[in-house]
Enzyme design. Sequence first.
Site, short mmCIF file in Angstrom:
data_model
loop_
_atom_site.label_atom_id
_atom_site.label_comp_id
_atom_site.label_asym_id
_atom_site.label_seq_id
_atom_site.Cartn_x
_atom_site.Cartn_y
_atom_site.Cartn_z
N ASN A 260 -18.92 -3.05 -12.64
CA ASN A 260 -17.51 -2.85 -13.02
C ASN A 260 -17.10 -3.82 -14.12
O ASN A 260 -16.35 -3.46 -15.02
CB ASN A 260 -16.60 -2.98 -11.79
CG ASN A 260 -16.60 -1.71 -10.96
OD1 ASN A 260 -16.17 -0.66 -11.41
ND2 ASN A 260 -17.12 -1.80 -9.74
N LYS B 108 -12.70 -24.80 0.84
CA LYS B 108 -11.94 -23.75 0.16
C LYS B 108 -10.77 -24.30 -0.67
O LYS B 108 -10.51 -23.83 -1.77
CB LYS B 108 -11.43 -22.71 1.18
CG LYS B 108 -10.68 -21.59 0.48
CD LYS B 108 -10.54 -20.32 1.25
CE LYS B 108 -9.82 -19.32 0.38
NZ LYS B 108 -9.62 -18.03 0.93
N ARG C 157 -14.73 -12.98 -2.15
CA ARG C 157 -14.00 -14.01 -1.42
C ARG C 157 -12.52 -13.63 -1.32
O ARG C 157 -11.99 -12.96 -2.21
CB ARG C 157 -14.12 -15.36 -2.13
CG ARG C 157 -15.55 -15.85 -2.28
CD ARG C 157 -15.59 -17.34 -2.52
NE ARG C 157 -14.99 -18.05 -1.40
CZ ARG C 157 -15.63 -18.38 -0.27
NH1 ARG C 157 -16.89 -18.05 -0.12
NH2 ARG C 157 -15.02 -19.02 0.69
N ILE D 148 -8.73 -14.38 -1.76
CA ILE D 148 -7.92 -15.27 -2.62
C ILE D 148 -6.90 -15.98 -1.74
O ILE D 148 -6.14 -15.35 -1.01
CB ILE D 148 -7.19 -14.46 -3.71
CG1 ILE D 148 -8.18 -13.69 -4.59
CG2 ILE D 148 -6.28 -15.34 -4.54
CD1 ILE D 148 -8.91 -14.49 -5.62
N ASN E 166 -7.33 -5.75 -7.30
CA ASN E 166 -8.65 -5.66 -6.67
C ASN E 166 -9.08 -4.20 -6.58
O ASN E 166 -8.25 -3.30 -6.47
CB ASN E 166 -8.60 -6.27 -5.26
CG ASN E 166 -9.96 -6.29 -4.60
OD1 ASN E 166 -10.96 -6.64 -5.22
ND2 ASN E 166 -10.02 -5.92 -3.34
N HIS F 148 -11.43 -1.80 -4.21
CA HIS F 148 -12.08 -1.80 -2.88
C HIS F 148 -12.79 -0.45 -2.66
O HIS F 148 -12.19 0.60 -2.88
CB HIS F 148 -11.04 -2.03 -1.78
CG HIS F 148 -11.67 -2.19 -0.44
ND1 HIS F 148 -12.38 -3.31 -0.07
CD2 HIS F 148 -11.73 -1.33 0.62
CE1 HIS F 148 -12.84 -3.14 1.16
NE2 HIS F 148 -12.46 -1.96 1.60
#
Length: 196
Positions: free
Chosen positions: A13, A64, A90, A92, A106, A108
């Site tokens: 992508n 993190k 991960r 956010i 995002n 998915h």
Amino acid sequence: MKVAIFASGNGTNFEILAQKFESNEMAGNLTLLFCDHPDAPVVKRAENHQVPVRSFTVKECGGKLPYEKKIMELLKEFQIDFIVLAGYLRVIGPTILQNYEKKIVNLHPAYLPEYPGLHSIERALSDHRTQTGVTVHYVDDGLDSGPVIEQRRVPILATDNLETLEQRVHECEHRLYPQVVKEILLKINKKEQNDQ
């Protein structure tokens, strides 16, 4: 407008988005690839497109919170306006979210709210569903729970195995994601011009 792509893996992508930026089909400049796996194939793809790459892991940063603080420093350094997640595996956290509300999208590989999280394609196949899908959504503080921007259904054929289904889901992603990102960046660009 400066755009960063976050990715963790192969980067198909990323590749398609980078080509769209290069051919000026996207408003804005692809300014940075951030990758949390320094040896991921996407790093090489970015180098091939002369896109600056920064890469470090949560472990390197000692957790993190320091990891996200370091990412924020990076985003400030490159003056990033908008973030596109393309296979970034991960969640956010609030350190970044509070600075980029409604400025992170995002992709998915499922028709949300079906199959949030990892292994979505595999789970849809093993549940013997007749269809799955692809979702583009804004990122919020939940797991794949942000406002949906666009979705497409992908049929699951009786003859499908994981490889064939993954291929068709990825083909759908490669058509849908650049189109949606292009529209979002265009809207932001127009709004910024009108505000000036």
